[in-house]
Design an enzyme around this catalytic site. Structure first.
Site, short mmCIF file in Angstrom:
data_model
loop_
_atom_site.label_atom_id
_atom_site.label_comp_id
_atom_site.label_asym_id
_atom_site.label_seq_id
_atom_site.Cartn_x
_atom_site.Cartn_y
_atom_site.Cartn_z
N ASP A 180 56.21 35.88 36.69
CA ASP A 180 57.44 36.07 37.47
C ASP A 180 58.57 36.09 36.45
OD1 ASP A 180 59.78 35.77 38.91
OD2 ASP A 180 58.91 34.41 40.39
N LYS A 205 67.39 39.66 43.01
CA LYS A 205 68.31 38.85 42.22
C LYS A 205 69.20 39.74 41.36
CE LYS A 205 66.47 35.50 44.38
NZ LYS A 205 65.32 34.69 43.96
C1 LIG Z 1 64.11 34.58 44.71
C2 LIG Z 1 62.92 34.49 43.86
C3 LIG Z 1 61.73 35.10 44.23
C4 LIG Z 1 61.53 35.76 45.57
O1 LIG Z 1 62.38 36.81 45.85
P1 LIG Z 1 62.65 37.22 47.36
O2 LIG Z 1 63.10 38.62 47.27
O3 LIG Z 1 63.68 36.27 47.88
O4 LIG Z 1 61.36 37.09 48.11
C5 LIG Z 1 60.65 35.00 43.38
N1 LIG Z 1 60.75 34.34 42.21
C6 LIG Z 1 61.88 33.75 41.82
C7 LIG Z 1 61.92 33.03 40.51
C8 LIG Z 1 63.00 33.79 42.63
O5 LIG Z 1 64.12 33.16 42.26
#
Ligand SMILES: *Cc1c(COP(=O)(O)O)cnc(C)c1O
Length: 390
Positions: A180, A205
């Site tokens: 991630d 994000k």
């Molecule tokens: C927000 C976030 C996600 C998930 O994203 P969404 O679009 O809200 O499902 C995954 N990993 C991290 C580190 C995040 O901050």
């Protein structure tokens, strides 16, 4: 159309999509489930024709191309959210009887997916300490481990992994790795160039950048792996809209400029916070002297605006007084938008297997694009409220 045709028919066939469009800077936002094929042979010629809109039309394809460029990938898949990207990668690559290793500092909803869905489908989930030595981590993998999921730095407590080393050791054992990479937004750290098999990010994000669209992506360099991920999406039936893909593409255009500002302002604010008497420690890997700074300096080309601070030991009431006194930092669970945000973290840490004592309450900040001196003044007001309550 013939003058004899009824209004019923004429209104259905008039005003159809033009055969060609004027060329604009961005792609057209095409809306369509049905794709019209040029002839009967094309109906079943998937190799040469897009035959259905669920796979995405012009805007989605342009976004995939741009992300492939950013990630150094052969193929990029789009998912309706960041969580869908992570769950989708795991559903595509794992089967009953397999095990997945997941770092214990992983984004909390990922843990929820692992514990509630993967386990129900017969996939074993093993949580590993985020700072485990790569050799121990990979040597400790049982024979049925197929995938290691990393998150570096973790988005609450900012522990980092030696990602290239873990990826290399896992590859020797035939174990896939995925990360991630939302913190680096595909820009500040290049997982595929460091040997990771799948680079995942929540485009929601920084790529979106305006806190108003959900999407996730998974990128792979190996064409066979990219195909498996794309098949996974097709099997699950996920789709993203042209409007949302367009918004993400627009965000990508300014990503490097915004990231430079988020990174510089974040470091200015972090360095200031470290000198405040109410703050025990700042967890920001790009800050010299902070935990895991060496790993960050070796592998990353910059920082985003997300980090945490450890307050001096105090009551929950004092932490809430700090947060409630802030005027420029909104209180909310997200990050990567243009605006500054803050949350308390401790309630989220309780789910972890190896709960660490950070030596005081943990507060996470997202430093937005406001002037850093204004953010610092706002934080000083918050810290005064904290001291008055502590
Ligand atoms: C927000 C976030 C996600 C998930 O994203 P969404 O679009 O809200 O499902 C995954 N990993 C991290 C580190 C995040 O901050």
């Amino acid at each position: 159309m013939s003058a004899h045709t009824s209004d019923d028919t004429r209104l259905l066939h008039a005003g159809a999509a033009p055969a060609s469009l004027p060329r604009t800077v961005g792609p057209p936002i095409q809306k369509g489930s049905t794709v019209l094929l040029p002839n009967a042979a094309a109906l079943y010629d998937d190799a040469n024709h897009l035959t259905y809109g669920r796979a995405g039309l012009a805007a989605q394809a342009c976004l995939q191309d741009a992300l492939a460029e950013l990630e150094g990938a052969h193929g990029v898949c789009l998912y309706p959210s960041g969580i869908a990207a992570i769950s989708g990668v795991m559903m595509a690559l794992l089967k009953a009887g397999d095990a997945v290793m997941v770092v214990d500092n992983v984004y909390k909803p990922v843990r929820r997916f692992c514990d509630n869905v993967l386990k129900r489908f017969g996939v074993e989930v093993v949580y590993v300490p985020p700072r485990a030595a790569p050799e121990d981590l990979v040597a400790g993998a049982a024979a049925n481990v197929r995938l290691i999921l990393l998150e570096s730095p973790g988005s609450l407590s900012f522990e980092m992994q030696d990602v290239p080393r873990i990826a290399a050791l896992a590859r020797e054992r035939g174990i896939l790795t995925a990360i991630d990479n939302t913190w680096a937004a595909g820009l500040l750290f290049k997982p595929l160039a460091h040997g990771v098999d799948v680079s995942i990010q929540a485009l929601t994000k920084y790529v979106g950048g305006h806190s108003d669209v959900f999407m996730g992506s998974a990128a792979a360099k190996d064409p066979v792996l990219a195909r498996r991920l794309a098949d996974g999406i097709n099997h699950m039936g996920w789709a993203v809209s042209g409007e949302d893909a367009y918004a993400m593409l627009r965000g990508l255009r300014t990503l490097p400029v915004r990231m430079a500002r988020h990174g510089a302002s974040g470091l200015t604010v972090a360095a200031w916070l470290r000198d405040q008497p109410e703050v025990a420690q700042v967890l920001h890997p790009a800050l010299p002297g902070a935990p895991d700074h060496d790993l960050w300096a070796r592998d990353f080309s910059g920082a985003c605006g997300l980090f945490s601070l450890v307050m001096r030991p105090a009551s929950d009431t004092a932490v809430d007084a700090f947060l409630d006194a802030l005027r420029l930092f909104g209180l909310g669970f997200s990050w990567g938008g243009f605006e500054s945000l803050a949350i308390s973290c401790d309630p989220q840490l309780a789910v972890r297997g190896s709960t660490r004592d950070y030596g005081g309450p943990l507060v996470r900040l997202h430093v937005g694009l406001e002037a850093p001196e204004d953010l610092i003044a706002d934080l000083r007001t918050g810290l005064d409220a904290f001291s008055a309550t502590a």
